[in-house]
Design an enzyme around this catalytic site. Structure first.
Site, PDB file in Angstrom:
ATOM      1  N   PRO A  25      -6.354  -2.838  -8.741  1.00 39.65           N
ATOM      2  CG  PRO A  25      -8.813  -2.734  -8.422  1.00 39.65           C
ATOM      3  CD  PRO A  25      -7.795  -3.297  -9.014  1.00 39.65           C
ATOM      4  CG  LEU A  26      -2.871  -2.783  -5.706  1.00 43.56           C
ATOM      5  CD1 LEU A  26      -1.645  -2.760  -6.424  1.00 43.56           C
ATOM      6  CD2 LEU A  26      -3.121  -3.688  -4.550  1.00 43.56           C
ATOM      7  CB  THR A  27      -6.727   1.839  -1.423  1.00 49.49           C
ATOM      8  OG1 THR A  27      -7.747   1.891  -2.325  1.00 49.49           O
ATOM      9  CG2 THR A  27      -6.580   2.767  -0.521  1.00 49.49           C
ATOM     10  CB  ALA A  58     -10.886   2.650  -4.912  1.00 43.41           C
ATOM     11  CD  GLN A 100     -11.497  -0.139  -7.904  1.00 46.00           C
ATOM     12  OE1 GLN A 100     -10.937   0.024  -7.065  1.00 46.00           O
ATOM     13  NE2 GLN A 100     -12.021  -1.543  -8.020  1.00 46.00           N
ATOM     14  CG  HIS A 173     -14.653  -0.634  -6.068  1.00 45.12           C
ATOM     15  ND1 HIS A 173     -14.838  -1.886  -5.727  1.00 45.12           N
ATOM     16  CD2 HIS A 173     -13.698  -0.184  -5.128  1.00 45.12           C
ATOM     17  CE1 HIS A 173     -14.028  -2.401  -4.565  1.00 45.12           C
ATOM     18  NE2 HIS A 173     -13.472  -1.520  -4.358  1.00 45.12           N
ATOM     19  CG  ASN A 176     -13.259  -5.728  -2.701  1.00 42.48           C
ATOM     20  OD1 ASN A 176     -13.576  -6.914  -3.133  1.00 42.48           O
ATOM     21  ND2 ASN A 176     -12.200  -5.100  -3.120  1.00 42.48           N
ATOM     22  CE1 TYR A 178     -14.711  -0.080   1.274  1.00 41.62           C
ATOM     23  CE2 TYR A 178     -13.857  -1.535  -0.642  1.00 41.62           C
ATOM     24  CZ  TYR A 178     -13.772  -1.006   0.724  1.00 41.62           C
ATOM     25  OH  TYR A 178     -12.743  -1.213   1.335  1.00 41.62           O
ATOM     26  NE  ARG A 225     -11.306  -6.293  -8.328  1.00 38.11           N
ATOM     27  CZ  ARG A 225     -10.411  -6.143  -7.778  1.00 38.11           C
ATOM     28  NH1 ARG A 225     -10.001  -5.160  -6.543  1.00 38.11           N
ATOM     29  NH2 ARG A 225      -9.388  -7.049  -7.782  1.00 38.11           N
ATOM     30  CG  ASN A 233     -15.680  -3.853   4.389  1.00 34.68           C
ATOM     31  OD1 ASN A 233     -15.323  -3.582   5.469  1.00 34.68           O
ATOM     32  ND2 ASN A 233     -15.170  -3.245   3.199  1.00 34.68           N
ATOM     33  N   GLY A 315      -1.931  -7.826  -7.830  1.00 27.75           N
ATOM     34  CA  GLY A 315      -2.092  -6.904  -7.025  1.00 27.75           C
ATOM     35  C   GLY A 315      -0.642  -6.705  -6.118  1.00 27.75           C
TER      36      GLY A 315
HETATM   37  C1  LIG Z   1      -3.067  -2.621  -0.005  1.00 28.01           C
HETATM   38  C2  LIG Z   1      -4.136  -3.061  -0.745  1.00 28.01           C
HETATM   39  C3  LIG Z   1      -4.826  -2.144  -1.406  1.00 28.01           C
HETATM   40  C4  LIG Z   1      -6.270  -2.470  -2.260  1.00 28.01           C
HETATM   41  N1  LIG Z   1      -7.060  -1.553  -2.740  1.00 28.01           N
HETATM   42  C5  LIG Z   1      -7.895  -1.923  -3.585  1.00 28.01           C
HETATM   43  C6  LIG Z   1      -8.711  -1.127  -4.196  1.00 28.01           C
HETATM   44  O1  LIG Z   1      -8.515   0.252  -4.040  1.00 28.01           O
HETATM   45  N2  LIG Z   1      -9.796  -1.493  -4.899  1.00 28.01           N
HETATM   46  C7  LIG Z   1      -9.974  -2.591  -5.059  1.00 28.01           C
HETATM   47  O2  LIG Z   1     -11.035  -3.063  -5.816  1.00 28.01           O
HETATM   48  N3  LIG Z   1      -9.156  -3.609  -4.498  1.00 28.01           N
HETATM   49  C8  LIG Z   1      -8.184  -3.238  -3.890  1.00 28.01           C
HETATM   50  N4  LIG Z   1      -7.461  -4.292  -3.282  1.00 28.01           N
HETATM   51  C9  LIG Z   1      -7.511  -5.748  -3.634  1.00 28.01           C
HETATM   52  C10 LIG Z   1      -6.770  -5.992  -4.925  1.00 28.01           C
HETATM   53  O3  LIG Z   1      -7.149  -5.268  -6.142  1.00 28.01           O
HETATM   54  C11 LIG Z   1      -6.640  -7.543  -5.310  1.00 28.01           C
HETATM   55  O4  LIG Z   1      -7.954  -7.955  -5.463  1.00 28.01           O
HETATM   56  C12 LIG Z   1      -5.964  -8.444  -4.134  1.00 28.01           C
HETATM   57  O5  LIG Z   1      -4.697  -7.664  -3.644  1.00 28.01           O
HETATM   58  C13 LIG Z   1      -5.694  -9.809  -4.338  1.00 28.01           C
HETATM   59  O6  LIG Z   1      -4.788  -9.886  -5.509  1.00 28.01           O
HETATM   60  P1  LIG Z   1      -3.183 -10.127  -5.332  1.00 28.01           P
HETATM   61  O7  LIG Z   1      -3.124 -11.539  -4.490  1.00 28.01           O
HETATM   62  O8  LIG Z   1      -2.488 -10.226  -6.645  1.00 28.01           O
HETATM   63  O9  LIG Z   1      -2.628  -9.073  -4.566  1.00 28.01           O
HETATM   64  C14 LIG Z   1      -6.226  -3.829  -2.366  1.00 28.01           C
HETATM   65  C15 LIG Z   1      -5.367  -4.884  -1.885  1.00 28.01           C
HETATM   66  C16 LIG Z   1      -4.432  -4.441  -1.167  1.00 28.01           C
HETATM   67  C17 LIG Z   1      -3.325  -5.515  -0.752  1.00 28.01           C
END
Ligand SMILES: Cc1cc2nc3c(=O)[nH]c(=O)nc-3n(C[C@H](O)[C@H](O)[C@H](O)COP(=O)(O)O)c2cc1C
Length: 346
Positions: A25-27, A58, A100, A173, A176, A178, A225, A233, A315
């Site tokens: 998941p990537l916001t 998310a 998510q 979710h 992290n 939340y 998750r 946080n 991610g």
């Molecule tokens: C830009 C960005 C946005 C993210 N948004 C979320 C999210 O919406 N929900 C979530 O659970 N984790 C989020 N994460 C965490 C990622 O899901 C992931 O755990 C983290 O990037 C580590 O994995 P990677 O090393 O493969 O990038 C985000 C990470 C990044 C870099």
């Protein structure tokens, strides 16, 4: 060398993934001002449909869950219709996608919704909204048992909306720092009622959300998750260990589609977990585990071969490489992730 990543994997009798690589998941903060997913978002996800499973960015379950600008929602008909475009694009390209479901709790900001910030306890998180530094975090209102009941109802409704929008399932979710995670850590939960004070009480709201969603859409479509290691946080507390020992034991009995670790770097060690968060969860939870955090295809493949987890979520490299799966399969060179890439949806 990474062949095991390309084996299919059955989450359960109804969902089979074509490979073991999930898009994490990537916001992206790219929904429109009504928090409706756009066509550009549908195209973005559609391009990544080769992932065994996409976990969406998310998605807030209701207005007071919002802590960042333009994060999409799943509580209006327009938002459901917007997500329908996304799930259609993914399905047309042969992929699968879970939503998510998110409430940021004390990391919300009233700037976005104009009412009180809700959390387990009236303890503010330090700092301010990223990229909107003038918005400092507020002292939240400690939720009443009535608020908690309504939150559970709203999570279940968002899950139903996700299925209506065409998602193959949802990932709650609970990570992290939340809302759900805030209940599970002593740093953010100092309640002395039935939702705080000991592991059973601290896990009560998170389990109520899980159970309400399972009831509404089925266990095979429900994933979660979690972040037993506090890193974002929230501050860690050695007493959190007992909370997660209990929580994981309860989850074990529920046949979730999978449990997913929430962390940025899985080499981080936590004293109170006796090592990395992933090794701790693997020891205390025997069902399907998805790990994440600083892996590449080779390190993930080795870890899966060593049975450290079952599936890998990727991610940042997926932001940089829409065709991540194809590149790994062919052994082609990957584009390196850079933060500037967050400015556009490619
Ligand atoms: C830009 C960005 C946005 C993210 N948004 C979320 C999210 O919406 N929900 C979530 O659970 N984790 C989020 N994460 C965490 C990622 O899901 C992931 O755990 C983290 O990037 C580590 O994995 P990677 O090393 O493969 O990038 C985000 C990470 C990044 C870099």
């Amino acid at each position: 060398m990474t062949d095991n990543l390309f084996q299919p994997f059955a989450l359960n009798d109804s969902i089979e993934l074509s490979n073991r690589i999930l898009m994490a998941p990537l916001t992206r903060c790219m929904a429109d001002d009504d928090l409706v997913p756009t066509q550009a978002m549908a195209d973005y996800y559609g391009r990544r449909a080769e992932a065994g499973l996409i976990i969406s960015e998310a998605v807030i379950i209701r207005p007071d869950g919002q802590g960042y600008p333009n994060t999409p929602g799943l509580f209006t008909q327009e938002q459901i219709a917007g997500w329908h475009k996304v799930t259609t694009a993914v399905h047309q390209n042969g992929g699968k996608i879970f939503a998510q479901l998110w409430h940021t709790g004390r990391v919300a900001h009233p700037h976005f919704f104009g009412s009180e910030v809700l959390a387990p306890s009236a303890l503010a998180v330090e700092g301010s909204v990223p990229r909107m530094r003038e918005l400092t975090y507020q002292v939240p209102k400690a939720v009443t048992s009535g608020d908690i009941k309504q939150l559970v109802i709203d999570y279940a409704q968002a899950a139903e909306n996700a299925v209506e929008a065409g998602f193959d399932g949802v990932e709650i979710h609970g990570a992290n720092g939340y809302l759900i995670d805030q209940f599970l850590h002593h740093d953010s939960n100092i309640r002395d009622d039935e939702f705080g004070g000991n592991p059973e009480n601290m896990a009560k709201f998170p389990l109520a959300v899980v159970d309400a969603i399972i009831d509404r859409i089925g266990e095979e479509k429900t994933a979660l998750r979690v972040s037993p290691g506090a890193y974002f946080n929230i501050a860690g507390d050695s007493r959190d260990r007992a909370v997660f020992d209990y929580f994981l034991g309860e989850l074990e009995q529920r046949n979730l589609a999978f449990l997913h670790l929430g962390i940025f770097d899985d080499s981080m060690e936590f004293d109170y977990l006796g090592g990395t968060a992933s090794s701790y969860v693997r020891e205390n939870y025997k069902q399907t585990l998805v790990c994440v955090g600083g892996y590449n295809a080779e390190t993930a493949s080795t870890a899966i071969a060593e049975n450290k987890f079952d599936l890998i979520a990727i991610g940042r490299p997926f932001i940089a490489n829409p065709d991540y799966i194809e590149k790994v399969r062919n052994g082609s060179e990957l584009v390196e992730y850079a933060e500037e890439m967050l400015m556009s949806l490619v």
